[in-house]
Design an enzyme around this catalytic site. Structure first.
Site, PDB file in Angstrom:
ATOM      1  CG  HIS A  16      -2.198  -0.819   0.877  1.00 27.77           C
ATOM      2  ND1 HIS A  16      -2.928  -1.490   1.824  1.00 27.77           N
ATOM      3  CD2 HIS A  16      -2.819  -1.042  -0.303  1.00 27.77           C
ATOM      4  CE1 HIS A  16      -3.945  -2.087   1.231  1.00 27.77           C
ATOM      5  NE2 HIS A  16      -3.907  -1.830  -0.055  1.00 27.77           N
ATOM      6  CB  CYS A  42      24.607   7.822 -28.556  1.00 28.27           C
ATOM      7  SG  CYS A  42      26.387   7.891 -28.337  1.00 28.27           S
TER       8      CYS A  42
HETATM    9  C1  PEP Z   1      28.773  11.661 -25.252  1.00 27.30           C
HETATM   10  O1  PEP Z   1      29.878  12.061 -24.896  1.00 27.30           O
HETATM   11  O2  PEP Z   1      28.010  12.305 -25.991  1.00 27.30           O
HETATM   12  C2  PEP Z   1      28.257  10.370 -24.779  1.00 27.30           C
HETATM   13  C3  PEP Z   1      27.134   9.866 -25.218  1.00 27.30           C
HETATM   14  O3  PEP Z   1      28.984   9.722 -23.838  1.00 27.30           O
HETATM   15  P1  PEP Z   1      28.988  10.074 -22.276  1.00 27.30           P
HETATM   16  O4  PEP Z   1      27.889  11.066 -22.037  1.00 27.30           O
HETATM   17  O5  PEP Z   1      28.785   8.794 -21.568  1.00 27.30           O
HETATM   18  O6  PEP Z   1      30.353  10.643 -22.087  1.00 27.30           O
END
Ligand code: PEP
Ligand code: MG
Length: 591
Positions: free
Chosen positions: A199, A512
């Site tokens: 809960h 990324c």
């Molecule tokens: C970056 O440097 O853009 C990356 C994705 O790696 P980190 O943020 O882990 O350094």
């Protein structure tokens, strides 16, 4: 290397019971459990006295619960309802009669008699097969604790006594504790005990504060005043995070706060532009616990698995089997079709230096990532062996961080080839054709991207570091944040150069860094022809939505227009204007 060589950042995994992310200051809510002691009663008079004491404690406990209920702003929700349930347990005839009977029959004090009643209940509940119903014993136990506290006569700390904005860390919290958080400045909580259907968990969800329970040892790892991140979506808690991790979680939080139901509905549709250009959208994760959130938010793969946390907060360095087990869980995660595993980006300030690693003046430009791996080859090999072994379980790629020149690729590939041979001759199955890619995050790598492209299978642009190095801005220094501009003309030119070099060599180019998940940048990245974007899971629905409502043609035109500007602010304003006109109707966001 031992634990002492690692920073005291601690990451714990538990059960995320209420989604959202909070970064705050810890308040250890350390209410001592009442230890029931047994004492025997000698005569009828002391029995009557004990029964009286019990009745008084029951009355006080009921009043305590009613006071909590009276203090709640929300009179209708689950909180007041649960308090009512606890009051009902407290007034349950059989519950009271049993306890009184225990006092008389066994000639024991009220505390012990109550303990006997609760044990009896526990025995009964243990036989229940249904998890949810079995878990309800916790409510009886919580009520028991309130009565025990009132029997003890001592003053106990209450949630309502806390005045600061804090994240509570406790062994356990009762629903009555949790309901009080709605009216207080409690930003979230993390507990050693607790389960998904408790809960306490249900209340946390209803008042909308991030919570992770079942962490087992969180109270042993923190002190009041420590910084803590509670990621209730993934079920992860990070104590004493370094500034880089804080930044990453601030970003995740921002995305979480602007998430909308409409976006979630379509999150699983493919990221294909109106004119048919498909973009591979993946998730950036640090913990395997983030996979369900990644899939829920529309990723079908992991574009960046940051493996650093496999190393952090360990008694010993992780074994090959430990790595393998993590990688298998990623690859075999439900809904995951591909995964890019980045070899660890540790070193620099992430190691304490008594392993012969000198303390560095400039750790972010020091012995980190691939540089560290190529010096500590045995350590590197353990991880590589595990990734190679994992490669037979699904579509896996290796991503090497911080590559600054051809030699590092050649050296790393030689090690990978050596391990491949060892594994093959040892009869261990691997995917011989596993794709090997590099992060493009050092300016030199941009300049020689054509030479690097010939030696790898894919690029992934890490804008977090690339911007830091290219614009000479410490990515975690608040004083220069204003200069940290993904839309700086130099950065756009660099990305273009990398994409062109990659495509000329016939390899795919993804991104990324956080820029990949910034919706303001999405049309620009489409114009730049990136093949893949990997981002924090919560950013995915909005970015996919923008992709699906864009055309590459129009995005290329926009890119061409902004490339004519010479400052980041001009570009930003221009793109903001474009986005407001084009997307604000169905994708409102404060650009
Ligand atoms: C970056 O440097 O853009 C990356 C994705 O790696 P980190 O943020 O882990 O350094
Ligand atoms: Mg990086």
């Amino acid at each position: 290397m031992s634990k002492n060589e690692l920073k005291t950042i601690v990451a714990l995994r538990g059960i995320g019971v209420s989604p959202g992310i909070v970064i705050g200051s810890v308040y250890v809510f350390n209410r001592q459990d009442v230890k029931e002691t047994l004492y025997k009663l000698s005569d009828g008079e002391s029995i009557s006295r004990e029964i009286e004491r019990l009745k008084k404690a029951l009355g006080k406990s009921e009043q305590e619960l009613l006071d909590i209920k009276g203090g709640l702003k929300d009179r209708e929700g689950i909180g007041p309802l649960l308090i009512d349930v606890h009051v009902m347990i407290l007034n349950d005839k059989a519950f009271i009669e049993n306890t009184i009977k225990n006092i008389g029959d066994h000639r024991v004090n009220a505390e012990w008699a109550l303990k006997m009643t609760i044990s009896k209940h526990r025995e009964m509940f243990d036989k229940i097969e249904d998890d949810y119903l079995r878990e309800r014993i916790r409510d009886v136990e919580y009520v028991g604790q309130i009565i025990q506290r009132n029997l003890s006569g001592k003053i106990h700390e209450k949630i309502s006594d806390i005045r600061e904005e804090v994240v509570i860390v406790a062994k356990d919290l009762s629903p009555a504790d949790t309901v009080q958080m709605a009216t207080r400045k409690i930003m979230g909580f993390a507990t050693d005990m607790g389960g998904k259907t408790s809960h306490t968990a249900i209340v946390a969800k209803s008042i909308g504060i991030p919570a992770v329970v079942g962490l087992e040892k969180v109270t042993g790892e923190v002190n009041t005043g420590d910084t803590i991140i509670v990621d209730g979506t993934a079920g992860v808690v990070i104590i004493n995070p370094d500034p880089e991790v804080v930044k990453r979680y601030e970003d995740k939080k921002r995305h979480y706060l602007v998430m909308e139901e409409d976006l979630l509905k379509d999150a699983h549709l493919p990221a294909v532009t109106v004119d048919g250009h498909s973009v591979g959208v993946g998730a950036n994760i640090e913990f395997i616990e983030e996979i369900p959130s990644a899939v829920f938010h529309g990723a079908n793969g992991i574009g960046l698995y940051r493996t650093e946390f496999i190393y952090i907060n360990k008694e010993q360095l992780p074994s090959e089997e430990e790595h393998l087990s993590n990688y298998k869980k990623v690859i075999e995660g439900e809904g995951i079709k591909w995964a890019t595993i980045r070899t660890f980006d540790l070193g620099g300030d992430k190691f304490i230096s008594d392993a012969g690693l000198a303390k560095e003046m400039n750790p972010v430009m020091g012995l980190r990532a691939i540089r560290f791996c190529l010096q500590e080859i045995e350590l590197f090999k353990v991880q590589l062996r595990a990734i190679l072994r994992a490669s037979v379980y699904g579509n896996v790629g290796i991503l090497l961080p911080m590559i600054s020149g051809v030699k590092e690729i050649v050296d790393a590939r030689n090690i990978i080839d050596e391990i491949k041979e060892e594994l093959i001759s040892g009869g261990i199955p691997i995917n011989k054709d596993i794709k090997i890619g590099i992060m493009i995050e050092v300016p030199s790598a941009v300049i020689i991207a054509d030479q690097l492209a010939e030696r790898v299978d894919f690029f992934s642009i890490g804008t977090n570091d690339l911007i830091q190095y290219a614009l000479a801005i410490d990515r975690v220094n608040e004083r220069v944040t204003y200069l940290y501009e993904p839309l700086h003309p130099a950065i756009l030119r660099m990305i273009k150069q990398v994409v062109d070099a990659g495509h000329n060599a016939g390899i795919k180019v993804a991104m990324c860094g956080e820029m990949a998940g910034d919706p303001l940048c999405t049309p620009i990245l489409l114009g730049l022809k990136l093949d893949g974007l990997s981002m924090t899971p919560l950013a995915i629905p909005r970015v996919k939505n923008i992709i699906r409502n864009s055309t590459v043609g129009e995005s290329e035109k926009l890119l061409k227009e902004v490339m004519a500007f010479s400052t980041a602010s001009e570009i930003k304003e221009y793109v903001k204007d474009y986005m407001t006109k084009k997307f604000s109707e169905f994708c409102p966001v404060n650009w």
